[in-house]
Scaffold this motif. Structure first.
Motif, PDB file in Angstrom:
ATOM      1  N   PRO A 249       0.793  -1.234   0.000  1.00  0.00           N
ATOM      2  CA  PRO A 249       0.000   0.000   0.000  1.00  0.00           C
ATOM      3  C   PRO A 249       0.823   1.280   0.000  1.00  0.00           C
ATOM      4  O   PRO A 249       0.278   2.369  -0.126  1.00  0.00           O
ATOM      5  N   GLU A 250       2.142   1.167   0.162  1.00  0.00           N
ATOM      6  CA  GLU A 250       2.974   2.363   0.305  1.00  0.00           C
ATOM      7  C   GLU A 250       3.079   3.174  -0.985  1.00  0.00           C
ATOM      8  O   GLU A 250       3.365   4.368  -0.956  1.00  0.00           O
ATOM      9  N   GLY A 251       2.900   2.519  -2.134  1.00  0.00           N
ATOM     10  CA  GLY A 251       3.038   3.239  -3.398  1.00  0.00           C
ATOM     11  C   GLY A 251       4.470   3.485  -3.804  1.00  0.00           C
ATOM     12  O   GLY A 251       4.756   4.420  -4.557  1.00  0.00           O
ATOM     13  N   HIS A 252       5.400   2.642  -3.346  1.00  0.00           N
ATOM     14  CA  HIS A 252       6.808   2.809  -3.693  1.00  0.00           C
ATOM     15  C   HIS A 252       7.083   2.334  -5.117  1.00  0.00           C
ATOM     16  O   HIS A 252       6.474   1.370  -5.596  1.00  0.00           O
ATOM     17  N   VAL A 253       8.006   3.017  -5.780  1.00  0.00           N
ATOM     18  CA  VAL A 253       8.403   2.657  -7.138  1.00  0.00           C
ATOM     19  C   VAL A 253       9.921   2.584  -7.199  1.00  0.00           C
ATOM     20  O   VAL A 253      10.621   3.464  -6.682  1.00  0.00           O
ATOM     21  N   LEU A 254      10.425   1.529  -7.822  1.00  0.00           N
ATOM     22  CA  LEU A 254      11.862   1.328  -7.996  1.00  0.00           C
ATOM     23  C   LEU A 254      12.265   1.761  -9.399  1.00  0.00           C
ATOM     24  O   LEU A 254      11.693   1.305 -10.384  1.00  0.00           O
ATOM     25  N   TYR A 255      13.239   2.656  -9.483  1.00  0.00           N
ATOM     26  CA  TYR A 255      13.808   3.095 -10.757  1.00  0.00           C
ATOM     27  C   TYR A 255      15.179   2.452 -10.921  1.00  0.00           C
ATOM     28  O   TYR A 255      16.004   2.503  -9.997  1.00  0.00           O
ATOM     29  N   VAL A 256      15.431   1.891 -12.085  1.00  0.00           N
ATOM     30  CA  VAL A 256      16.742   1.323 -12.392  1.00  0.00           C
ATOM     31  C   VAL A 256      17.207   1.889 -13.733  1.00  0.00           C
ATOM     32  O   VAL A 256      16.509   1.755 -14.747  1.00  0.00           O
ATOM     33  N   TYR A 257      18.376   2.520 -13.727  1.00  0.00           N
ATOM     34  CA  TYR A 257      18.965   3.086 -14.944  1.00  0.00           C
ATOM     35  C   TYR A 257      20.119   2.208 -15.413  1.00  0.00           C
ATOM     36  O   TYR A 257      20.867   1.658 -14.595  1.00  0.00           O
ATOM     37  N   PHE A 258      20.279   2.124 -16.722  1.00  0.00           N
ATOM     38  CA  PHE A 258      21.325   1.256 -17.264  1.00  0.00           C
ATOM     39  C   PHE A 258      21.716   1.734 -18.664  1.00  0.00           C
ATOM     40  O   PHE A 258      20.890   2.296 -19.398  1.00  0.00           O
ATOM     41  N   PRO A 259      22.968   1.518 -19.047  1.00  0.00           N
ATOM     42  CA  PRO A 259      23.410   1.894 -20.389  1.00  0.00           C
ATOM     43  C   PRO A 259      23.174   0.760 -21.374  1.00  0.00           C
ATOM     44  O   PRO A 259      22.989  -0.398 -20.984  1.00  0.00           O
TER      45      PRO A 259
END
Length: 277
Positions: A249-259
């Protein structure tokens, strides 16, 4: 500065009006023999194209009827050429019970789950971070903070974009980033208004550009794509990103950046990661 909350008092009407004003009347099939003095479609033109009585549509846009049927919404969405994100946002304004929880219970936790923290530790070679619904950065890899200081815990992505002058240096495409950031936040607010309305009000007061973009009523929900970042001592990196909504329920989002593998950006990011060990 006095705050004008009128638009958000009638979010459905404001959104419909903003979409109506962007539609070219001639491309929608409206024939006009006189010079038009308004942008886009008139209320009565939209109503007739959607098969709705002009008086009823006027009540919707003015906020006097805030619960039109799904059939009417779909008809309006078709004439307004709304994309999937805009259609979802439109429906959430009328039927919030079908959208994510609106924060009626306890405030969402700002604590990232231990398992996610372990993953971040193992992804030392990638810029990755977790944000909450209001775009507060809650945790991230050391490399994320090195690529962009705003991606470190304790920062807020919206505040950094609009209130920190360094953002225009970090983001060579700042105008696009700013527009997407506000449109994405508006999409989130549709389902968590009680939780985020204070933050939005604060940003409207603190940034004229944010206020103008917010009042445009654009919505955006992009889960992946490229982004250019100017990294101190490295130059401009072009990285792709993916987002992952974390269950709960927290609404957390994981962002992952990569080349992209094998390119100059890949080499530069590897050297940058190695230099921080």
């Amino acid at each position: 500065m006095a705050r004008d909350d009128h638009q958000d008092d009638n979010r459905l009407g404001s959104f419909l009006r903003s979409r109506r004003e962007r539609i070219d009347a001639s491309s929608a099939g409206v024939v006009s023999h006189t010079r038009r003095r308004v942008k886009g479609l008139r209320r009565e033109e939209l109503a007739l194209l959607a098969g709705v009585s002009p008086s009823y549509y006027t009540r919707i846009e003015q906020g006097r009827d805030r619960h039109p049927s799904r059939e009417i919404l779909e008809a309006l969405a078709g004439v307004l050429r709304l994309d999937d994100t805009e259609r979802g946002y439109l429906w959430s304004l009328v039927a919030p019970s079908l959208a994510p929880a609106d924060g009626g219970g306890p405030a969402p936790a700002d604590t990232v789950r231990p398992g996610v923290l372990v993953l971040l530790e193992r992804w030392a070679d990638l810029p990755a971070f977790v944000v909450g619904p209001g775009r507060d950065v809650l945790a991230g890899t050391a490399l994320a903070a090195r690529v962009n200081p705003a991606w470190s815990a304790g920062h807020n992505l919206i505040e950094c974009t609009f209130l920190d002058p360094r953002a225009r240096v970090v983001y060579p495409d700042w105008e696009d980033i700013a527009r997407q950031a506000v449109a994405g936040l508006r999409t989130t607010v549709a389902g968590r208004s009680a939780e985020l309305q204070g933050f939005v009000a604060s940003m409207r007061e603190r940034s004229e550009i944010f206020r103008a973009l917010w009042d445009a009523h654009d919505v955006y929900d992009r889960a992946a794509g490229p982004k250019r970042l100017a990294v101190e001592g490295v130059g401009v990196l072009c990285l792709d990103y993916e987002t992952f909504a974390l269950a709960g329920p927290e609404g957390h989002v994981l962002y992952v950046y990569f080349p992209r593998p094998g390119g100059e950006d890949d080499t530069a990011l590897r050297l940058l990661a190695a230099s921080r060990r």
